[in-house]
Enzyme design. Structure first.
Site, PDB file in Angstrom:
ATOM      1  N   PRO A 559      33.567  16.813  55.392  1.00  0.00           N
ATOM      2  CA  PRO A 559      32.150  17.133  55.143  1.00  0.00           C
ATOM      3  C   PRO A 559      31.947  18.545  54.982  1.00  0.00           C
ATOM      4  O   PRO A 559      30.837  19.492  55.571  1.00  0.00           O
ATOM      5  CB  PRO A 559      31.640  17.063  56.872  1.00  0.00           C
ATOM      6  CG  PRO A 559      32.990  17.305  57.472  1.00  0.00           C
ATOM      7  CD  PRO A 559      33.891  16.947  56.624  1.00  0.00           C
ATOM      8  N   ASP A 560      32.879  19.113  54.036  1.00  0.00           N
ATOM      9  CA  ASP A 560      33.147  20.567  53.824  1.00  0.00           C
ATOM     10  C   ASP A 560      31.757  21.427  53.552  1.00  0.00           C
ATOM     11  O   ASP A 560      31.275  22.387  53.920  1.00  0.00           O
ATOM     12  CB  ASP A 560      34.257  21.004  52.822  1.00  0.00           C
ATOM     13  CG  ASP A 560      35.570  20.475  53.542  1.00  0.00           C
ATOM     14  OD1 ASP A 560      35.572  19.062  53.648  1.00  0.00           O
ATOM     15  OD2 ASP A 560      36.499  20.928  53.711  1.00  0.00           O
TER      16      ASP A 560
END
Length: 769
Positions: A559-560
């Site tokens: 989920p960067d």
């Protein structure tokens, strides 16, 4: 408590304890996009949802708890509407006059007329494809957005059909992008007294916030962009190998030489891997013997034993957990990221209790989803929000940011602020460089790094040297925001924790984004995105049905990007609070909790099922179909009989799969969309810039970087604003490129002092060229 009663903080204090207290948001949206306003409610805004007197259709759409709870609203409705109040849609004219923000479906009201009548109002118009000529009438769905964003082309195994990612990640990430752009427009309106109209496309948001093909990539890619991948699903299992052990699977992310040396010691320093060339990630990836040797070494260990050994030797690794194991892990048990909410008398389900902490308190659930509209609902009385009349400029012009961020999350958080005019200084050194700086070729800057760090400056300081730390603290005194995404305890070990920085500068806003959050038994674990996906239960879901070892998320960066945007949202919320109170604050984001939040509807349904409720779902089905051509695919989403009838009119008597098999995906998509059916051809990253939709939106820009031979394609603006110009085009800096300039201009360092600092290697200066 009535669902339409004044909200109370989850920490027991009044609603004014949250940073957006005093902001009023009026909402006309339904369905998944109603969650945009939920984020504002969690941060303290007063949110009133307008709907028909008998309730909107989305109260009964999607997953439902069947008899004996058939009167309960749907699980998606609760997930999207926690913390709001509701009023009849006939109250629009009364309520809009005092609103700060209006979130509505595209075309629900005349946006231009509203802007003239209420000049300070921020209007977010939401639709699947935006107000885009030729595409405004198209229908989307999560799977269709995966296809058109390029995500689907990278999901799956080589030689196999593309695999739809689990959950509803595209839509959930688009929601966060919508929150971010609305927050930017709100901040600008508070500064200038002038509102804006934002044309928001869900497809745009999905492309930007999930895993942008022309955005910043992970360090394992060494700067190679997804647009350079071969046709078909990429062979990426070696990037973050998943290996069997005694009771399941574990994943490794061995990136830096020191991590490899730790693994080598742990394995007993086998001679076949002792050559120094194995310090290079490319040598390790190319070795046919390393992964089998690791598998033999791990075979007799349990997952817990592997994790313990990895932690002891400084090796990034994580057990693959299923969703139930993830929720019951020691970290989630300690942090309690979910909170039970009663959705019907005698029936409760767990929902995410916010995606960030501010000053150590969760910005989570304030109240249940609203009951049926109440005609007496009015805006809460609240302290007046300070407003300015500054001349329009970039929204964050004058905001000074020290950016310690690294890799993807760190890059994105800083870029989101820099693109909106903040003066962002990347703080680094050649001893501890950002992992994104490594490239596969001779150029000192990759296209990936250029995309993630545009519009920033770089200062190189050895902050472990007392003189270097003193320089840094002098910069802190002048700054507004500090960004970081190290593992827990890193800033504290350097004496740069929030308490110390607040003592120096009470107005400072400090962020920390980490894999698992700032507290709990895993707080100091090193965690890259692939490890977070493993320990949060997502990797176990990202498989072909009934194929245990078909893990297919290796190439994905999630989920960067979305976590970086949540950090930026937290910064903007605290800047708004600082206008009112004069004090700074701390934003903390757990990437694992962001991911679990995105699976919130699924988690609630699972819990209700275990409690004995029968869960039914809407008549919606999406499938990936092969089309004519080489690895040509089209996603079709069918929602009920109307879609089935429309498909029959298009295909005649031919079954849909056969009709698609004889047509190119792009042609099939066009015909189905013309009939009102959600369909999307699977686009590869390299095809996105030439797709007519992205051209019409001005979505990409082509730019030149002084240290990259070819033009670089990257994202343009975060949304289509009526009043706000596109971001500037400043090139990403070399390490320490602006050291001398910043020390002279910010701190007044003399020539002699600067020469001594350089000679003693307290600071570094690299020529920009």
């Amino acid at each position: 408590m009535s669902a339409n009663a004044p909200a109370v903080d989850g920490e027991g204090g009044a609603v004014t304890g949250r940073p957006l207290a005093g902001i009023r948001l009026l909402e006309l949206t339904q369905g998944a996009m109603a969650a945009i306003a939920r984020y504002f409610a969690e941060l303290g805004a007063d949110v009133i949802r307008l709907e028909p007197a008998k309730g909107a259709a989305d109260r009964r759409e999607g997953m439902m708890a069947a008899s004996p709870f058939s009167d309960a609203a749907s699980i998606p409705f609760h997930a999207a509407n926690l913390g709001k109040r509701s009023a009849p849609d006939t109250c629009f004219d009364t309520l809009v006059a005092d609103a700060d923000i209006l979130v509505m479906p595209h075309g629900a009201r005349d946006a231009e007329a509203l802007r003239k009548a209420y000049p300070r109002l921020v209007i977010l118009s939401v639709s699947d494809f935006g107000d885009t000529p030729g595409f405004a009438h198209w229908k989307g769905s999560g799977p269709v957005f995966h296809a058109l964003s390029g995500e689907l082309s990278r999901s799956g195994l080589p030689g196999r059909a593309p695999l739809l990612p689990p959950g509803d990640l595209a839509v959930e990430c688009a929601i966060v992008q919508a929150v971010y752009v609305t927050m930017v427009a709100c901040w600008q309106a508070l500064q200038t007294g002038r509102g804006d109209h934002v044309d928001f496309s869900i497809l745009d948001g999905a492309v930007q916030a999930l895993d942008p093909g022309y955005g910043v990539g992970g360090s394992a890619a060494a700067g190679v962009r997804p647009s350079a991948l071969p046709r078909g699903r990429p062979n990426a299992a070696h990037l973050y190998p998943i290996l069997p052990c005694k009771d399941g699977f574990v994943r490794f992310c061995v990136m830096a030489p020191r991590q490899w040396q730790g693994l080598l010691r742990w394995m007993g320093e086998p001679a076949e891997f002792a050559d120094p060339s194995f310090n290079a990630i490319t040598t390790r990836y190319g070795s046919p013997d390393l992964v089998p040797a690791m598998a033999r070494f791990l075979a007799g260990m349990t997952r817990l034993e592997v994790e313990a050994g990895a932690q002891q030797h400084g090796v990034p690794a994580a057990a693959l957990l299923d969703l139930d194991e993830a929720l019951q892990s020691p970290q989630m048990t300690a942090r309690s990221p979910f909170k039970p909410v009663e959705i019907a008398p005698g029936l409760a389900a767990p929902f995410p209790d916010g995606v960030m902490e501010i000053d150590g308190c969760r910005m989570g659930i304030r109240s249940p989803a609203p009951s049926l509209p109440d005609r007496s609902t009015v805006w809460h009385e609240s302290p007046p929000m300070p407003r300015g009349n500054a001349a329009p400029q970039r929204p964050l012009n004058g905001i000074k940011v020290l950016d310690f961020g690294v890799i993807v999350v760190g890059s994105e958080a800083g870029r989101m602020l820099a693109d909106q005019g903040a003066d962002v200084i990347k703080v680094e050194s050649s001893t501890y460089p950002d992992g994104l700086r490594q490239t596969a070729g001779p150029e000192p800057v990759s296209a990936s790094y250029a995309s993630g760090n545009r519009n920033k400056k770089s200062i190189a300081i050895n902050i472990r040297d007392p003189r270097g730390k003193a320089l840094l603290l002098d910069l802190v005194r002048q700054s507004d925001v500090i960004l970081s995404n190290f593992k827990g305890g890193t800033l504290e070990s350097l004496g740069l924790d929030h308490a110390a920085l607040k003592h120096i500068n009470p107005r400072i806003i400090v962020t920390d984004s980490s894999a698992y959050g700032p507290t709990g038994p895993w707080a100091r674990r090193m965690g890259y995105g692939p490890l977070v996906r493993a320990s949060a239960g997502l990797t176990m879901q990202w498989r072909y049905p009934h194929e245990e070892t078909s893990f297919s998320d290796a190439i994905t960066i999630y989920p960067d990007h979305v976590a970086g945007r949540i950090v930026a949202i937290g910064v903007l919320a605290l800047l708004i609070r600082r206008r009112r109170t004069g004090r700074g604050g701390r934003v903390s984001v757990s990437q694992a909790e962001v991911m679990l939040c995105h699976l919130g509807k699924q988690i609630a349904a699972r819990a209700l099922g275990l409690a004995g409720a029968t869960i039914t779902n809407a008549d919606e089905h999406s499938q990936v179909y092969p089309c004519a051509g080489d690895d040509d695919w089209c996603v079709v989403t069918i929602r009920g009989d109307a879609d089935r009838q429309a498909i029959s009119r298009v295909t005649g008597d031919v079954p849909l799969n056969q009709w698609l098999a004889h047509r190119p995906a792009s042609e099939a998509m066009q015909k189905l969309q013309e009939a009102g059916v959600a369909a999307g051809a699977m686009l590869r990253i390299s095809e996105l810039p030439d797709f007519a939709y992205f051209k019409a939106r001005g979505f990409f820009r082509s730019t030149r970087h002084p240290h990259i031979a070819e033009a670089v394609i990257m994202e343009n603006a975060p949304a289509r604003f009526a009043m706000m110009p596109d971001p500037a085009d400043g090139p990403a800096p070399l390490l320490g490129e602006h050291t001398e300039e910043l020390l002279r201009e910010r701190l007044g360092i003399s020539d002699d002092e600067l020469a001594d600092l350089l000679a003693q290697e307290v600071v570094e200066q690299h020529a920009g060229g």
